[in-house]
Motif scaffolding. Structure first.
Motif, PDB file in Angstrom:
ATOM      1  N   VAL A  52     -10.118  -4.220  -1.320  1.00 55.98           N
ATOM      2  CA  VAL A  52      -9.973  -3.082  -2.223  1.00 55.98           C
ATOM      3  C   VAL A  52     -10.101  -3.607  -3.648  1.00 55.98           C
ATOM      4  O   VAL A  52      -9.409  -4.559  -4.022  1.00 55.98           O
ATOM      5  CB  VAL A  52      -8.604  -2.391  -2.051  1.00 55.98           C
ATOM      6  N   GLU A  53     -10.989  -3.016  -4.433  1.00 59.52           N
ATOM      7  CA  GLU A  53     -11.077  -3.385  -5.843  1.00 59.52           C
ATOM      8  C   GLU A  53     -10.111  -2.526  -6.634  1.00 59.52           C
ATOM      9  O   GLU A  53     -10.131  -1.288  -6.523  1.00 59.52           O
ATOM     10  CB  GLU A  53     -12.499  -3.192  -6.378  1.00 59.52           C
ATOM     11  N   GLY A  54      -9.257  -3.170  -7.418  1.00 55.74           N
ATOM     12  CA  GLY A  54      -8.296  -2.383  -8.175  1.00 55.74           C
ATOM     13  C   GLY A  54      -7.428  -3.231  -9.081  1.00 55.74           C
ATOM     14  O   GLY A  54      -7.275  -4.436  -8.892  1.00 55.74           O
ATOM     15  N   ASP A  55      -6.840  -2.570 -10.067  1.00 59.28           N
ATOM     16  CA  ASP A  55      -5.955  -3.184 -11.049  1.00 59.28           C
ATOM     17  C   ASP A  55      -4.516  -2.842 -10.682  1.00 59.28           C
ATOM     18  O   ASP A  55      -4.129  -1.666 -10.644  1.00 59.28           O
ATOM     19  CB  ASP A  55      -6.304  -2.634 -12.437  1.00 59.28           C
ATOM     20  N   LEU A  56      -3.709  -3.852 -10.421  1.00 59.14           N
ATOM     21  CA  LEU A  56      -2.350  -3.625  -9.937  1.00 59.14           C
ATOM     22  C   LEU A  56      -1.371  -3.222 -11.034  1.00 59.14           C
ATOM     23  O   LEU A  56      -0.194  -2.974 -10.737  1.00 59.14           O
ATOM     24  CB  LEU A  56      -1.843  -4.876  -9.213  1.00 59.14           C
ATOM     25  N   THR A  57      -1.823  -3.127 -12.288  1.00 59.71           N
ATOM     26  CA  THR A  57      -0.981  -2.490 -13.283  1.00 59.71           C
ATOM     27  C   THR A  57      -1.028  -0.970 -13.126  1.00 59.71           C
ATOM     28  O   THR A  57      -0.225  -0.256 -13.726  1.00 59.71           O
ATOM     29  CB  THR A  57      -1.395  -2.874 -14.718  1.00 59.71           C
ATOM     30  N   GLU A  68       3.667   0.545   4.568  1.00 61.97           N
ATOM     31  CA  GLU A  68       4.758   0.122   5.443  1.00 61.97           C
ATOM     32  C   GLU A  68       4.309  -0.739   6.617  1.00 61.97           C
ATOM     33  O   GLU A  68       5.129  -1.423   7.233  1.00 61.97           O
ATOM     34  CB  GLU A  68       5.523   1.334   5.963  1.00 61.97           C
ATOM     35  N   ASP A  69       3.008  -0.766   6.912  1.00 61.59           N
ATOM     36  CA  ASP A  69       2.535  -1.581   8.027  1.00 61.59           C
ATOM     37  C   ASP A  69       2.273  -3.036   7.636  1.00 61.59           C
ATOM     38  O   ASP A  69       1.929  -3.857   8.482  1.00 61.59           O
ATOM     39  CB  ASP A  69       1.270  -0.980   8.641  1.00 61.59           C
ATOM     40  N   LEU A 102       4.591  -4.353  -7.666  1.00 60.26           N
ATOM     41  CA  LEU A 102       4.532  -4.743  -6.257  1.00 60.26           C
ATOM     42  C   LEU A 102       5.916  -4.759  -5.619  1.00 60.26           C
ATOM     43  O   LEU A 102       6.124  -4.219  -4.523  1.00 60.26           O
ATOM     44  CB  LEU A 102       3.888  -6.124  -6.132  1.00 60.26           C
ATOM     45  N   LEU A 103       6.878  -5.375  -6.292  1.00 56.57           N
ATOM     46  CA  LEU A 103       8.233  -5.475  -5.732  1.00 56.57           C
ATOM     47  C   LEU A 103       8.869  -4.094  -5.558  1.00 56.57           C
ATOM     48  O   LEU A 103       9.503  -3.811  -4.533  1.00 56.57           O
ATOM     49  CB  LEU A 103       9.100  -6.335  -6.646  1.00 56.57           C
ATOM     50  N   GLU A 104       8.697  -3.254  -6.546  1.00 52.75           N
ATOM     51  CA  GLU A 104       9.267  -1.911  -6.489  1.00 52.75           C
ATOM     52  C   GLU A 104       8.675  -1.112  -5.334  1.00 52.75           C
ATOM     53  O   GLU A 104       9.400  -0.451  -4.565  1.00 52.75           O
ATOM     54  CB  GLU A 104       9.002  -1.199  -7.824  1.00 52.75           C
ATOM     55  N   ARG A 105       7.366  -1.192  -5.166  1.00 51.99           N
ATOM     56  CA  ARG A 105       6.702  -0.471  -4.083  1.00 51.99           C
ATOM     57  C   ARG A 105       7.089  -1.041  -2.720  1.00 51.99           C
ATOM     58  O   ARG A 105       7.317  -0.297  -1.766  1.00 51.99           O
ATOM     59  CB  ARG A 105       5.185  -0.550  -4.279  1.00 51.99           C
ATOM     60  N   MET A 106       7.198  -2.369  -2.620  1.00 52.04           N
ATOM     61  CA  MET A 106       7.608  -2.985  -1.362  1.00 52.04           C
ATOM     62  C   MET A 106       8.987  -2.506  -0.938  1.00 52.04           C
ATOM     63  O   MET A 106       9.228  -2.205   0.236  1.00 52.04           O
ATOM     64  CB  MET A 106       7.591  -4.506  -1.498  1.00 52.04           C
ATOM     65  N   ALA A 107       9.908  -2.416  -1.880  1.00 50.09           N
ATOM     66  CA  ALA A 107      11.251  -1.934  -1.566  1.00 50.09           C
ATOM     67  C   ALA A 107      11.215  -0.489  -1.084  1.00 50.09           C
ATOM     68  O   ALA A 107      11.980  -0.102  -0.184  1.00 50.09           O
ATOM     69  CB  ALA A 107      12.156  -2.071  -2.794  1.00 50.09           C
ATOM     70  N   GLU A 108      10.314   0.302  -1.648  1.00 52.45           N
ATOM     71  CA  GLU A 108      10.200   1.712  -1.254  1.00 52.45           C
ATOM     72  C   GLU A 108       9.751   1.862   0.189  1.00 52.45           C
ATOM     73  O   GLU A 108      10.229   2.743   0.916  1.00 52.45           O
ATOM     74  CB  GLU A 108       9.208   2.440  -2.163  1.00 52.45           C
ATOM     75  N   VAL A 109       8.819   1.003   0.621  1.00 54.08           N
ATOM     76  CA  VAL A 109       8.220   1.180   1.963  1.00 54.08           C
ATOM     77  C   VAL A 109       8.787   0.219   2.997  1.00 54.08           C
ATOM     78  O   VAL A 109       8.382   0.246   4.166  1.00 54.08           O
ATOM     79  CB  VAL A 109       6.681   1.061   1.905  1.00 54.08           C
ATOM     80  N   GLY A 110       9.702  -0.666   2.588  1.00 51.87           N
ATOM     81  CA  GLY A 110      10.363  -1.528   3.556  1.00 51.87           C
ATOM     82  C   GLY A 110       9.647  -2.814   3.892  1.00 51.87           C
ATOM     83  O   GLY A 110       9.862  -3.381   4.967  1.00 51.87           O
TER      84      GLY A 110
END
Length: 310
Positions: A52-57, A68-69, A102-110
């Motif tokens: 996936v091409e994208g800017d993680l900001t 979550e997978d 990244l950390l915030e999103r990871m916590a959201e989806v487990g």
């Protein structure tokens, strides 16, 4: 964590280290790479990965790739310390934002396994060899400051959100890819003019250089064998190489005999740490020891870079 049959996101997976890591993981795992090609190109993507091409900001990009997978996120994307040195505020803000998103999103989806590529620059001008528990950490560059800031976020998620974190403080990593760094810089300069080589500083700066192939081996070894919540490891070699020696090695591999010209001073640039060697006793105690010395790592990288000129 056993690196077999996992679904792993690799950020910055088209970069020097990221592409090598993603390619190695893809043999026995499903690997999703995200990169915006700010420090790389699509030609550097390894085979066998989803991309996936994208800017993680951009939080919407993070939401698309952190699902979550996933079993783990291996975070190598960063605003490059050389390319963005003219914009220190943007460099600091971008790197911090990448990691926090990244950390915030990871916590959201487990998703709770996170690998991070930090840097020896967090130590500043420390006694050598520098162990992981050296303190106080006083970086002297914006790049080092942003890496230390990101490490503090990792600590919060490891200790307060039950994450397993593998945090790697790198020596100088070299390989067969052109980009930032003294080895490709010298190859490009001498390819253009084999009679004179301009060297930043006085040439006596001396640091540890590790080949990217062994860097990736070491990271995978630590992920599979270190099981604490916040696992911080130095990655490097037991030896060092001076900038003058790098110039000699590159010139030898290219078959030229240039005169050296120096810009002066004991630093190559503002924030440069002139002397660096990391202790790798903790890594060795876990069962991994690099085979290549610092000089050998530089020579292998130089040889591959010179071969790619043909």
């Amino acid at each position: 964590m056993e690196l077999t049959g996992k679904r792993i996101l690799v950020t910055g997976g088209a970069g020097l280290i990221g592409s090598e890591l993603a390619g190695a993981l893809a043999d026995e795992n499903h690997v999703l790479v995200v990169d915006d090609f700010s420090n790389s190109s699509d030609a550097d993507l390894p085979d066998g990965v989803e991309f996936v091409e994208g800017d993680l900001t951009d939080e919407s990009v993070v939401a698309d790739v952190v699902t979550e997978d996933l079993d783990a996120v291996f975070h190598l994307a960063a605003a490059d310390k050389y390319v963005n040195s003219a914009e220190p505020r943007r460099q600091f803000e971008a790197n911090h934002e990448l990691t926090y998103n990244l950390l915030e999103r990871m916590a959201e989806v487990g998703v709770d396994h996170f690998l991070f590529t930090s840097s020896s620059t967090v130590y500043g001008e420390a006694p050598r060899p520098t162990p992981e528990d050296y303190a106080p950490l006083e970086p002297i560059s914006i790049y080092g400051a942003t890496k230390l800031s990101e490490e503090s976020l990792l600590s919060v998620y490891a200790h307060s959100h039950d994450f397993t974190v593998w945090n790697f403080r790198f020596a100088n990593i070299v390989g067969d890819r052109f980009g930032a760094g003294v080895v490709p810089d010298f190859v490009e300069k001498l390819d253009e003019n084999g009679e004179t080589l301009t060297i930043l500083g006085n040439g006596r700066q001396e640091k540890s250089y590790m080949h990217v192939s062994e860097c990736v081996e070491a990271m995978c070894h630590v992920v599979e064998h270190a099981t604490g919540s916040m696992n911080t490891f130095n990655l490097g070699t037991r030896t060092t190489t001076s900038v003058n020696t790098i110039a000699d090695i590159v010139a030898d591999e290219m078959g030229v005999d240039p005169d050296y010209e120096y810009t002066g001073g004991d630093r190559g640039w503002t924030g440069d740490v002139p002397k660096m060697r990391l202790s790798i006793e903790k890594l060795a105690a876990l069962g991994y020891e690099p085979d290549l010395s610092s000089d050998e790592s530089v020579r292998r990288a130089a040889r591959d870079l010179v071969a790619s000129l043909d």
